[in-house]
Design a protein around this motif. Structure first.
Motif, PDB file in Angstrom:
ATOM      1  N   ILE A 253       0.830  -1.206   0.000  1.00 22.56           N
ATOM      2  CA  ILE A 253       0.000   0.000   0.000  1.00 22.56           C
ATOM      3  C   ILE A 253       0.865   1.257   0.000  1.00 22.56           C
ATOM      4  O   ILE A 253       0.506   2.267  -0.620  1.00 22.56           O
ATOM      5  CB  ILE A 253      -0.967  -0.017   1.200  1.00 22.56           C
ATOM      6  CG1 ILE A 253      -2.098  -1.012   0.938  1.00 22.56           C
ATOM      7  CG2 ILE A 253      -1.547   1.368   1.469  1.00 22.56           C
ATOM      8  CD1 ILE A 253      -3.101  -1.117   2.058  1.00 22.56           C
ATOM      9  N   VAL A 254       2.013   1.214   0.685  1.00 20.70           N
ATOM     10  CA  VAL A 254       2.909   2.372   0.694  1.00 20.70           C
ATOM     11  C   VAL A 254       3.337   2.727  -0.728  1.00 20.70           C
ATOM     12  O   VAL A 254       3.313   3.889  -1.139  1.00 20.70           O
ATOM     13  CB  VAL A 254       4.140   2.091   1.580  1.00 20.70           C
ATOM     14  CG1 VAL A 254       5.199   3.168   1.396  1.00 20.70           C
ATOM     15  CG2 VAL A 254       3.732   2.006   3.042  1.00 20.70           C
ATOM     16  N   VAL A 255       3.721   1.702  -1.498  1.00 16.96           N
ATOM     17  CA  VAL A 255       4.140   1.943  -2.883  1.00 16.96           C
ATOM     18  C   VAL A 255       2.947   2.364  -3.738  1.00 16.96           C
ATOM     19  O   VAL A 255       3.037   3.324  -4.526  1.00 16.96           O
ATOM     20  CB  VAL A 255       4.799   0.676  -3.470  1.00 16.96           C
ATOM     21  CG1 VAL A 255       5.224   0.915  -4.921  1.00 16.96           C
ATOM     22  CG2 VAL A 255       6.001   0.254  -2.630  1.00 16.96           C
ATOM     23  N   PHE A 256       1.825   1.693  -3.579  1.00 13.81           N
ATOM     24  CA  PHE A 256       0.631   2.020  -4.363  1.00 13.81           C
ATOM     25  C   PHE A 256       0.153   3.436  -4.079  1.00 13.81           C
ATOM     26  O   PHE A 256      -0.324   4.136  -4.982  1.00 13.81           O
ATOM     27  CB  PHE A 256      -0.487   1.019  -4.050  1.00 13.81           C
ATOM     28  CG  PHE A 256      -0.369  -0.287  -4.800  1.00 13.81           C
ATOM     29  CD1 PHE A 256       0.730  -0.555  -5.599  1.00 13.81           C
ATOM     30  CD2 PHE A 256      -1.365  -1.251  -4.709  1.00 13.81           C
ATOM     31  CE1 PHE A 256       0.839  -1.746  -6.294  1.00 13.81           C
ATOM     32  CE2 PHE A 256      -1.272  -2.448  -5.397  1.00 13.81           C
ATOM     33  CZ  PHE A 256      -0.163  -2.701  -6.186  1.00 13.81           C
ATOM     34  N   ASP A 257       0.241   3.846  -2.822  1.00 12.72           N
ATOM     35  CA  ASP A 257      -0.220   5.193  -2.468  1.00 12.72           C
ATOM     36  C   ASP A 257       0.647   6.257  -3.142  1.00 12.72           C
ATOM     37  O   ASP A 257       0.134   7.281  -3.596  1.00 12.72           O
ATOM     38  CB  ASP A 257      -0.181   5.368  -0.950  1.00 12.72           C
ATOM     39  CG  ASP A 257      -1.027   6.548  -0.490  1.00 12.72           C
ATOM     40  OD1 ASP A 257      -2.205   6.619  -0.903  1.00 12.72           O
ATOM     41  OD2 ASP A 257      -0.518   7.388   0.264  1.00 12.72           O
TER      42      ASP A 257
ATOM     43  N   ILE B 297       8.512   3.857  -6.959  1.00 10.57           N
ATOM     44  CA  ILE B 297       9.305   2.838  -6.241  1.00 10.57           C
ATOM     45  C   ILE B 297      10.573   3.465  -5.669  1.00 10.57           C
ATOM     46  O   ILE B 297      10.946   3.219  -4.514  1.00 10.57           O
ATOM     47  CB  ILE B 297       9.657   1.673  -7.183  1.00 10.57           C
ATOM     48  CG1 ILE B 297       8.392   0.888  -7.551  1.00 10.57           C
ATOM     49  CG2 ILE B 297      10.674   0.751  -6.528  1.00 10.57           C
ATOM     50  CD1 ILE B 297       8.615  -0.174  -8.601  1.00 10.57           C
ATOM     51  N   MET B 298      11.244   4.301  -6.475  1.00 11.90           N
ATOM     52  CA  MET B 298      12.466   4.943  -6.006  1.00 11.90           C
ATOM     53  C   MET B 298      12.197   5.875  -4.831  1.00 11.90           C
ATOM     54  O   MET B 298      12.993   5.955  -3.883  1.00 11.90           O
ATOM     55  CB  MET B 298      13.112   5.729  -7.156  1.00 11.90           C
ATOM     56  CG  MET B 298      13.706   4.867  -8.252  1.00 11.90           C
ATOM     57  SD  MET B 298      15.013   3.766  -7.657  1.00 11.90           S
ATOM     58  CE  MET B 298      16.178   4.936  -6.976  1.00 11.90           C
ATOM     59  N   GLU B 299      11.066   6.562  -4.862  1.00  8.53           N
ATOM     60  CA  GLU B 299      10.735   7.506  -3.784  1.00  8.53           C
ATOM     61  C   GLU B 299      10.409   6.799  -2.475  1.00  8.53           C
ATOM     62  O   GLU B 299      10.602   7.366  -1.393  1.00  8.53           O
ATOM     63  CB  GLU B 299       9.553   8.377  -4.214  1.00  8.53           C
ATOM     64  CG  GLU B 299       9.902   9.358  -5.317  1.00  8.53           C
ATOM     65  CD  GLU B 299       8.675  10.023  -5.925  1.00  8.53           C
ATOM     66  OE1 GLU B 299       7.567   9.842  -5.366  1.00  8.53           O
ATOM     67  OE2 GLU B 299       8.805  10.714  -6.944  1.00  8.53           O
ATOM     68  N   THR B 300       9.905   5.582  -2.550  1.00 10.45           N
ATOM     69  CA  THR B 300       9.537   4.837  -1.327  1.00 10.45           C
ATOM     70  C   THR B 300      10.564   3.775  -0.956  1.00 10.45           C
ATOM     71  O   THR B 300      10.410   3.110   0.069  1.00 10.45           O
ATOM     72  CB  THR B 300       8.167   4.146  -1.521  1.00 10.45           C
ATOM     73  OG1 THR B 300       8.221   3.287  -2.664  1.00 10.45           O
ATOM     74  CG2 THR B 300       7.072   5.181  -1.710  1.00 10.45           C
ATOM     75  N   LEU B 301      11.602   3.622  -1.776  1.00 16.32           N
ATOM     76  CA  LEU B 301      12.574   2.552  -1.560  1.00 16.32           C
ATOM     77  C   LEU B 301      13.282   2.685  -0.206  1.00 16.32           C
ATOM     78  O   LEU B 301      13.412   1.703   0.531  1.00 16.32           O
ATOM     79  CB  LEU B 301      13.602   2.542  -2.691  1.00 16.32           C
ATOM     80  CG  LEU B 301      14.632   1.399  -2.650  1.00 16.32           C
ATOM     81  CD1 LEU B 301      13.950   0.047  -2.769  1.00 16.32           C
ATOM     82  CD2 LEU B 301      15.657   1.584  -3.778  1.00 16.32           C
TER      83      LEU B 301
ATOM     84  N   ILE C 219       7.910  -4.245  -4.146  1.00 14.00           N
ATOM     85  CA  ILE C 219       8.723  -3.504  -5.120  1.00 14.00           C
ATOM     86  C   ILE C 219       8.764  -4.209  -6.473  1.00 14.00           C
ATOM     87  O   ILE C 219       8.595  -3.576  -7.524  1.00 14.00           O
ATOM     88  CB  ILE C 219      10.162  -3.328  -4.576  1.00 14.00           C
ATOM     89  CG1 ILE C 219      10.137  -2.471  -3.308  1.00 14.00           C
ATOM     90  CG2 ILE C 219      11.070  -2.696  -5.635  1.00 14.00           C
ATOM     91  CD1 ILE C 219      11.457  -2.434  -2.571  1.00 14.00           C
ATOM     92  N   CYS C 220       8.979  -5.512  -6.431  1.00 17.11           N
ATOM     93  CA  CYS C 220       9.294  -6.250  -7.655  1.00 17.11           C
ATOM     94  C   CYS C 220       8.139  -7.063  -8.226  1.00 17.11           C
ATOM     95  O   CYS C 220       8.256  -7.584  -9.335  1.00 17.11           O
ATOM     96  CB  CYS C 220      10.478  -7.185  -7.400  1.00 17.11           C
ATOM     97  SG  CYS C 220      11.960  -6.338  -6.826  1.00 17.11           S
TER      98      CYS C 220
END
Length: 321
Positions: free
Chosen positions: A215-219, A241-245, A289-290
């Motif tokens: 959800i963090v990535v989806f958001d 993805i890069m911003e939440t990595l 992520i993947c």
């Protein structure tokens, strides 16, 4: 910038190989169930003096339990699994004990053979209760999956095709659960590791962790899509993805350090519960992520349909004579 999106086929291949090995093990051997799922009795015994496992096995065979499963858990500590032990028999009129329970007879016999027992714990599960526990565990996982699907679909309702976000999250969740099940199936084959009620609690925790990370990535994808609605989806997802990595890795690493400490120094009762969480944290971070994010692109670009069309044999036109 790391091109996560461009490597999605490698991620799918890597996950596919791991899941394939696990599924083959599950089909061939299944999961090694503890007494909660197979019924029976389990005793945890600590002897005051050192006892050899071979001698303990011989004594259990003499007591009529040659098929008992005996595991050493420490110096003088043993975990013994048997079939369901008979309870004590009492006189219906006087209430006096006619025949002591098998548990008592085993405890007295072992104490007579190997010396004082400093601690003795016992638990027993009937076949009916074991079947009910297994059924309820399946219901719990199914309800959790449906709840996740409905919640994510509602949370992303302002985007076009919000249902896809929910389905991709469920796919990542199934990915994580299959890897956990496959690894424990292999551990059961090679190391006789059994699953119990704590294992189910661990799987449900893994589901929650996996969905939270996804959800963090989806958001972030939702926010970036709202900022640049005409932007290219693959670029938007890769940027998200890069911003939440950093956040995902930091959260996972701190969790792993704590879980690793509990795994190494915690009690035997939570050992395999912690192992489930260790595997789940790693797979949950990886899948968010993947897998989950990449499936959005695959669905949007209709890549699965193109793959099937490529695999479908082409018809060669027959020329008339």
């Amino acid at each position: 910038m790391i091109n996560f999106v461009g490597r999605r086929n490698w991620y799918f291949l890597f996950s596919g190989l791991i899941i394939l090995a696990g599924v083959v093990s599950l089909i061939a051997f299944g999961l090694k169930g503890g007494i909660e799922f197979t019924s029976g009795s389990m005793m945890t015994i600590t002897f005051e003096q050192a006892v050899e496992q071979v001698e303990l096995r011989e004594e259990m065979a003499n007591l009529g339990h040659g098929d008992a499963i005996i595991q050493r858990t420490g110096e003088g500590d043993f975990l013994i699994r048997t079939g369901e032990l008979a309870p004590e028999e009492r006189d219906p009129e006087t209430g006096e004990v006619i025949t002591p329970s098998e548990r008592v007879m085993i405890e007295e016999a072992l104490e007579e053979r190997f010396g004082p027992i400093t601690s003795f714990s016992f638990e027993s599960v009937s076949p009916i209760i074991a079947a009910e526990i297994g059924r309820n565990a399946s219901y719990a996982v199914a309800v959790a999956a449906v709840g996740v699907l409905l919640y994510i679909t509602w949370a992303f309702r302002r985007l076009t095709r919000p249902f896809r976000f929910g389905v991709c999250a469920i796919a990542a969740l199934v990915h994580d659960v299959l890897i956990v099940l496959g690894i424990f199936s292999l551990l059961g084959v090679f190391f006789d590791i059994e699953i119990n009620a704590m294992f189910i609690a661990g799987v449900l925790t893994v589901i929650g962790y996996s969905v939270n990370d996804t959800i963090v990535v989806f958001d972030r994808i939702r926010e970036n899509v709202a900022k640049t609605p005409s932007g290219h989806l693959e670029t938007t997802i890769n940027n998200s993805i890069m911003e939440t990595l950093g956040r995902s890795l930091n959260t996972s690493l701190t969790s792993l350090f704590v879980l690793l400490a509990l795994f190494l120094f915690g009690g035997i009762t939570i050992h395999y519960f912690i192992l489930v969480l260790l595997i789940g944290v790693i797979t949950g971070t990886y899948s968010s992520i993947c897998i989950a994010s990449q499936l959005l692109i695959v669905w949007e670009n209709r890549e699965i349909g193109r793959l099937f069309r490529r695999l479908r044999p082409r018809r060669v036109p027959v020329r008339g004579g």
